[in-house]
Write an enzyme that holds these catalytic residues in place. Structure first.
Site, short mmCIF file in Angstrom:
data_model
loop_
_atom_site.label_atom_id
_atom_site.label_comp_id
_atom_site.label_asym_id
_atom_site.label_seq_id
_atom_site.Cartn_x
_atom_site.Cartn_y
_atom_site.Cartn_z
N HIS A 18 47.29 41.64 39.58
CA HIS A 18 46.80 40.52 40.57
C HIS A 18 45.83 40.68 41.40
CE1 HIS A 18 51.18 39.37 39.92
NE2 HIS A 18 50.67 39.16 38.80
N VAL A 59 48.69 43.96 45.68
CA VAL A 59 47.24 43.76 45.82
C VAL A 59 46.58 44.56 46.91
CG1 VAL A 59 47.18 41.50 44.62
CG2 VAL A 59 47.60 41.55 47.27
N SER A 94 61.35 42.85 41.68
CA SER A 94 62.79 42.21 41.30
C SER A 94 62.37 41.46 39.78
CB SER A 94 63.05 40.87 42.54
OG SER A 94 61.76 40.09 42.38
N CYS A 101 24.25 33.85 47.07
CA CYS A 101 23.77 32.56 46.43
C CYS A 101 24.29 31.29 47.06
CB CYS A 101 24.31 32.37 45.00
SG CYS A 101 26.34 32.16 44.99
N CYS A 103 28.61 33.01 50.26
CA CYS A 103 28.14 34.28 49.81
C CYS A 103 26.51 34.46 50.22
CB CYS A 103 27.98 34.11 48.26
SG CYS A 103 27.10 35.46 47.49
ZN LIG Z 1 27.28 34.24 45.08
#
Ligand SMILES: [Zn+2]
Length: 281
Positions: free
Chosen positions: A122, A106, A223, A184, A181
């Site tokens: 991922h 990631v 692995s 929102c 956020c």
């Molecule tokens: Zn939001």
């Protein structure tokens, strides 16, 4: 490198030169970039239990603790640079030898090295998703907001995990402020797949396509302990596609692979898929 490894590398070089390689990479590819592989031979067992989706969404205190730790961990993951292994993969792609790149990591380091169209099974820690409205925002922006919301936060992480989570005394977490956020007010989460979540179906489908259309499936630094990675090897075997694994330490793909090279990736990969020059002799 011992003689057996040299012979294996020579053969793998021929396979890569044939093209049609699909790369499946895991944490072992990023250890040389300073991101520990907690399943590899050099990594200790993971410190603490990983965050689950259920805990993250259902427990505000656990979420606050996560963000405080992750805010620190990001300084390492976000500052990591691609290594020779990532650069080798990008170079193979540039040379037209790759069918595709699938990663369990990631950290975004394949792309940082120049690779394109990477299937990030991922997700990517550099993206933040709002669980309310679905908006995606850059991690750097969230980092700035967290810095502003926590001017006195000077805790230092003692150990870091490859998912960006760190070890931190609970006492240092007191008063850490989480931000929500801006659009929102919803809960923000790194755009990565947590334990307890499933990989989005579209990504899995795309990854299986890249495996099924490959001439060679090349596993780098995984692995294959968890089925989310091992299933691609099983699919390749079922379809008669050659499987090669380069990994430091034991891999659960061993019974299925045509070749397993147990050697440091930073030594093996730069020697593969290159046109030899006079300097090599
Ligand atoms: Zn939001």
């Amino acid at each position: 490198m011992d003689l057996q490894v040299v012979e294996q590398v020579t053969r793998l070089d021929e396979w890569i030169a044939e093209g049609g390689v699909t790369v499946l990479s895991g944490a072992g590819l990023s250890t040389d970039s300073g991101i520990p592989d907690y399943r590899g031979p050099s990594g200790s067992a993971r410190r603490g239990s990983p965050m689950t989706y259920q805990t993250f969404t259902g427990d505000p205190i656990a979420r606050r603790r996560y963000w405080a730790r992750s805010h620190l961990g990001w300084r390492t993951i976000g500052g990591a640079l691609p290594n020779d292994g990532h650069r080798a993969v990008a170079r193979w792609q540039e040379s037209g030898l790759l069918n595709g790149v699938i990663t369990q990591n990631v950290d975004g380091l394949h792309q940082a090295a120049g690779a394109r169209d990477v299937v990030e099974l991922h997700g990517n820690l550099a993206r933040i998703v709002c669980l309310g409205c679905g908006e995606l925002t850059p991690r750097a922006e969230l980092g700035r907001r967290l810095d502003l919301a926590n001017p006195g936060f000077a805790a230092v992480a003692t150990a870091i995990n490859p998912d960006g989570d760190v070890e931190l005394d609970d006492a240092e977490l007191t008063g850490f402020a989480v931000v929500d956020c801006r659009t929102c007010g919803g809960v923000l989460k790194p755009d990565v797949v947590y334990f307890g979540e499933t990989v989005p179906a579209g990504r899995v489908t795309r990854a299986f396509e890249l495996v099924g259309s490959a001439r060679t499936l090349l596993v780098l630094g995984s692995s294959l302990t968890v089925m989310s990675g091992r299933r691609f090897v099983l699919r390749a075997v079922k379809e008669g596609i050659r499987v090669a694994i380069v990994n430091r330490g034991v891999t659960r793909g061993e019974p299925y692979a045509d070749m397993v090279i147990d050697a440091p990736l930073g030594v093996v990969l730069p020697n593969l898929g290159r046109t030899p020059t006079a300097a090599d002799f």
